[in-house]
Scaffold this motif. Structure first.
Motif, PDB file in Angstrom:
ATOM      1  N   ASP A 148       0.903  -1.387  -0.047  1.00 37.77           N
ATOM      2  CA  ASP A 148       0.027   0.051   0.041  1.00 37.77           C
ATOM      3  C   ASP A 148       1.012   1.193  -0.140  1.00 37.77           C
ATOM      4  OD1 ASP A 148      -2.432  -1.771   0.191  1.00 37.77           O
ATOM      5  OD2 ASP A 148      -2.158  -1.462   2.427  1.00 37.77           O
ATOM      6  N   GLN A 149       1.889   1.333   0.826  1.00 30.83           N
ATOM      7  CA  GLN A 149       2.892   2.400   0.869  1.00 30.83           C
ATOM      8  C   GLN A 149       3.533   2.619  -0.290  1.00 30.83           C
ATOM      9  OE1 GLN A 149       7.205   2.381   2.541  1.00 30.83           O
ATOM     10  NE2 GLN A 149       5.978   3.057   4.151  1.00 30.83           N
TER      11      GLN A 149
ATOM     12  N   SER B 122       5.605   5.771  -4.640  1.00 34.71           N
ATOM     13  CA  SER B 122       6.315   5.305  -5.611  1.00 34.71           C
ATOM     14  C   SER B 122       5.924   5.768  -7.154  1.00 34.71           C
ATOM     15  CB  SER B 122       6.402   3.772  -5.846  1.00 34.71           C
ATOM     16  OG  SER B 122       6.704   3.247  -4.416  1.00 34.71           O
ATOM     17  N   ASP B 123       7.153   6.044  -7.904  1.00 33.48           N
ATOM     18  CA  ASP B 123       6.856   6.264  -9.455  1.00 33.48           C
ATOM     19  C   ASP B 123       7.411   4.754  -9.956  1.00 33.48           C
ATOM     20  OD1 ASP B 123       6.763   9.195  -8.913  1.00 33.48           O
ATOM     21  OD2 ASP B 123       8.680   9.227  -8.371  1.00 33.48           O
ATOM     22  N   GLN B 124       8.031   4.058  -9.419  1.00 31.88           N
ATOM     23  CA  GLN B 124       8.379   2.911 -10.103  1.00 31.88           C
ATOM     24  C   GLN B 124       8.484   1.806  -9.005  1.00 31.88           C
ATOM     25  OE1 GLN B 124      12.192   3.162 -12.025  1.00 31.88           O
ATOM     26  NE2 GLN B 124      12.485   0.781 -12.416  1.00 31.88           N
ATOM     27  N   ILE B 125       7.870   0.604  -9.476  1.00 30.58           N
ATOM     28  CA  ILE B 125       8.124  -0.606  -8.683  1.00 30.58           C
ATOM     29  C   ILE B 125       8.689  -1.866  -9.151  1.00 30.58           C
ATOM     30  CG2 ILE B 125       6.520  -2.331  -7.525  1.00 30.58           C
ATOM     31  CD1 ILE B 125       4.450  -0.076  -6.417  1.00 30.58           C
ATOM     32  N   LEU B 126       9.524  -2.317  -8.640  1.00 30.53           N
ATOM     33  CA  LEU B 126      10.311  -3.569  -8.825  1.00 30.53           C
ATOM     34  C   LEU B 126       9.823  -4.579  -7.826  1.00 30.53           C
ATOM     35  CD1 LEU B 126      13.839  -1.937  -9.073  1.00 30.53           C
ATOM     36  CD2 LEU B 126      12.390  -2.647 -10.786  1.00 30.53           C
TER      37      LEU B 126
ATOM     38  N   THR C  19       5.254   1.176 -13.543  1.00 29.26           N
ATOM     39  CA  THR C  19       4.553   2.231 -12.412  1.00 29.26           C
ATOM     40  C   THR C  19       3.346   1.358 -11.224  1.00 29.26           C
ATOM     41  OG1 THR C  19       2.520   2.163 -14.074  1.00 29.26           O
ATOM     42  CG2 THR C  19       4.311   3.472 -14.367  1.00 29.26           C
ATOM     43  N   PRO C  20       3.296   2.087 -10.350  1.00 28.49           N
ATOM     44  CA  PRO C  20       2.422   1.421  -9.433  1.00 28.49           C
ATOM     45  C   PRO C  20       1.077   0.834 -10.287  1.00 28.49           C
ATOM     46  CG  PRO C  20       3.227   3.154  -8.549  1.00 28.49           C
ATOM     47  CD  PRO C  20       3.615   3.417  -9.873  1.00 28.49           C
ATOM     48  N   ARG C  21       0.258   1.611 -10.992  1.00 26.39           N
ATOM     49  CA  ARG C  21      -0.838   1.197 -11.509  1.00 26.39           C
ATOM     50  C   ARG C  21      -0.666  -0.149 -12.453  1.00 26.39           C
ATOM     51  NH1 ARG C  21      -5.631   4.005 -12.186  1.00 26.39           N
ATOM     52  NH2 ARG C  21      -4.660   5.882 -11.164  1.00 26.39           N
TER      53      ARG C  21
ATOM     54  N   VAL D  93      -6.629  -6.682  -4.333  1.00 23.32           N
ATOM     55  CA  VAL D  93      -6.313  -5.216  -4.356  1.00 23.32           C
ATOM     56  C   VAL D  93      -7.485  -4.455  -5.065  1.00 23.32           C
ATOM     57  CG1 VAL D  93      -4.949  -3.377  -5.749  1.00 23.32           C
ATOM     58  CG2 VAL D  93      -3.838  -5.864  -5.115  1.00 23.32           C
ATOM     59  N   CYS D  94      -7.970  -3.720  -4.191  1.00 20.65           N
ATOM     60  CA  CYS D  94      -9.366  -2.794  -4.227  1.00 20.65           C
ATOM     61  C   CYS D  94      -8.890  -1.484  -4.531  1.00 20.65           C
ATOM     62  CB  CYS D  94     -10.168  -3.008  -3.126  1.00 20.65           C
ATOM     63  SG  CYS D  94     -10.294  -4.846  -2.503  1.00 20.65           S
ATOM     64  N   SER D  95      -9.772  -0.879  -5.450  1.00 20.79           N
ATOM     65  CA  SER D  95      -9.708   0.773  -5.770  1.00 20.79           C
ATOM     66  C   SER D  95     -10.437   1.168  -4.651  1.00 20.79           C
ATOM     67  CB  SER D  95     -10.255   1.010  -6.996  1.00 20.79           C
ATOM     68  OG  SER D  95      -9.195   0.575  -8.106  1.00 20.79           O
ATOM     69  N   MET D  96     -10.114   2.176  -4.001  1.00 17.50           N
ATOM     70  CA  MET D  96     -10.739   2.799  -3.020  1.00 17.50           C
ATOM     71  C   MET D  96     -11.446   4.120  -3.150  1.00 17.50           C
ATOM     72  SD  MET D  96     -10.418   0.642  -0.881  1.00 17.50           S
ATOM     73  CE  MET D  96     -11.182   1.287   0.950  1.00 17.50           C
ATOM     74  N   HIS D  97     -10.846   4.800  -4.078  1.00 23.81           N
ATOM     75  CA  HIS D  97     -11.358   6.029  -4.820  1.00 23.81           C
ATOM     76  C   HIS D  97     -11.496   6.389  -6.090  1.00 23.81           C
ATOM     77  CE1 HIS D  97     -10.870   7.735  -0.602  1.00 23.81           C
ATOM     78  NE2 HIS D  97      -9.805   6.967  -0.550  1.00 23.81           N
ATOM     79  N   GLU D  98     -11.981   7.283  -6.556  1.00 21.77           N
ATOM     80  CA  GLU D  98     -12.243   7.389  -8.239  1.00 21.77           C
ATOM     81  C   GLU D  98     -10.898   7.650  -8.763  1.00 21.77           C
ATOM     82  OE1 GLU D  98     -14.909  10.631  -8.953  1.00 21.77           O
ATOM     83  OE2 GLU D  98     -16.568   9.734  -8.000  1.00 21.77           O
ATOM     84  N   ASP D  99      -9.768   8.089  -7.929  1.00 18.70           N
ATOM     85  CA  ASP D  99      -8.590   8.389  -8.556  1.00 18.70           C
ATOM     86  C   ASP D  99      -7.819   7.118  -8.736  1.00 18.70           C
ATOM     87  OD1 ASP D  99      -7.873   8.109  -6.071  1.00 18.70           O
ATOM     88  OD2 ASP D  99      -6.876   9.954  -5.591  1.00 18.70           O
ATOM     89  N   GLY D 100      -8.292   6.222  -8.399  1.00 22.37           N
ATOM     90  CA  GLY D 100      -7.593   4.775  -8.459  1.00 22.37           C
ATOM     91  C   GLY D 100      -6.775   4.291  -7.371  1.00 22.37           C
ATOM     92  N   VAL D 101      -6.693   5.099  -6.331  1.00 18.25           N
ATOM     93  CA  VAL D 101      -5.792   4.493  -5.125  1.00 18.25           C
ATOM     94  C   VAL D 101      -6.284   3.246  -4.761  1.00 18.25           C
ATOM     95  CG1 VAL D 101      -5.153   5.013  -2.660  1.00 18.25           C
ATOM     96  CG2 VAL D 101      -5.157   6.861  -4.240  1.00 18.25           C
ATOM     97  N   ARG D 102      -5.413   2.024  -4.752  1.00 13.65           N
ATOM     98  CA  ARG D 102      -5.698   0.873  -4.180  1.00 13.65           C
ATOM     99  C   ARG D 102      -5.018   0.476  -2.816  1.00 13.65           C
ATOM    100  NH1 ARG D 102      -3.666  -1.470 -10.238  1.00 13.65           N
ATOM    101  NH2 ARG D 102      -4.854  -0.225 -11.328  1.00 13.65           N
TER     102      ARG D 102
END
Length: 259
Positions: free
Chosen positions: A199-200, A205-209, A221-223, A241-250
């Motif tokens: 979640d953090q 993050s801009d990039q996730i490995l 990217t996180p998305r 993994v659930c989307s919590m807001h319209e902006d796509g925060v998961r």
């Protein structure tokens, strides 16, 4: 390009830990390295810092192979921030931060006015100038983590490698430290952290490995990377993994709660 890792292999005896790791980080930004215990995150960091010699492959910092960099030059490029811990010696916060300037000095020199000003500026940047004369053993874990980050800033390296910077912090300190770290990327820093918190990683993050069994399982990217399948595979748990807001925060939620 700030950082490039090419086909990195590393073994402890007959146990192969890194199995052909390749990725790159273009420039400024926040990169999170996800992966279970034993996946090879710490070993990868040690190879990136020149503390371990890989069996094969290479690490390039700002276009240069670190094998061709003297230690003092590498320290001008990359700084390491460990997890917050209780120090053996109760150095003052100022002295702790001042230690970051030693890479700028010859072996027998002592910090002068310039180094002291650099340390003062780093404390101001992290909002801990008021703790200047406090012992590092007498401040909170969050404040101590900020002092360690200030020490790295005083080192004047633009790539910051962080080992789970918020792992031992309470919720409030975790948010404060992560916001401070994220803000550094606006000042031209590249931050690479290891974390067990997807979640953090998604929020900051801009990039996730994603590192699994010594290999890069996902890079993007996180998305594009954070998904139920990825987190379930990394940590051997059933999550959604659930989307919590319209902006796509998961957020990651145990699957039995979503049923």
């Amino acid at each position: 390009m700030r950082l490039r890792v090419d086909d990195l292999h590393f073994s402890y005896g007959s146990h192969e830990v890194l199995k052909g790791i390749s990725f790159h980080v273009e420039d400024t930004g926040f990169v999170s390295l996800l992966g279970p215990n034993g996946a090879g995150k710490s070993t990868l960091f040690r190879c990136m810092l020149g503390l371990l010699t890989p069996a094969s492959g290479s690490v390039h910092i700002c276009g240069r192979d670190i094998r061709n960099m003297p230690a003092n030059e590498l320290s001008h490029r990359v700084a390491y921030i460990p997890q917050s811990h209780s120090p053996v010696f109760n150095f003052s916060v100022f002295d702790m931060v001042l230690m970051g300037t030693t890479s700028q000095l010859s072996p027998f020199a002592t910090p002068g006015r310039e180094q002291r000003e650099i340390a003062e500026a780093a404390m101001e940047r992290m909002g801990i100038a008021h703790l200047r004369d406090r012992g590092c053993g007498n401040i909170s874990g969050g404040e101590r983590q900020l002092a360690l980050i200030a020490r790295a800033i005083a080192q004047q390296a633009k790539i910051l490698v962080m080992d789970e910077p918020s792992a031992s912090l309470d919720y409030g300190n975790k948010l404060r430290v992560m916001e401070m770290v994220k803000n550094l990327t606006s000042d031209g820093y590249t931050v690479i952290q290891s974390t067990h918190d997807p979640d953090q990683a998604y929020l900051y993050s801009d990039q996730i490995l994603a590192l699994y069994d010594g290999k890069i399982l996902a890079d993007g990217t996180p998305r594009d990377t954070i998904s139920s399948d990825l987190i379930s595979k990394l940590y051997s748990v059933d999550v959604q993994v659930c989307s919590m807001h319209e902006d796509g925060v998961r957020v990651c939620v145990p699957a039995h709660i979503t049923r």
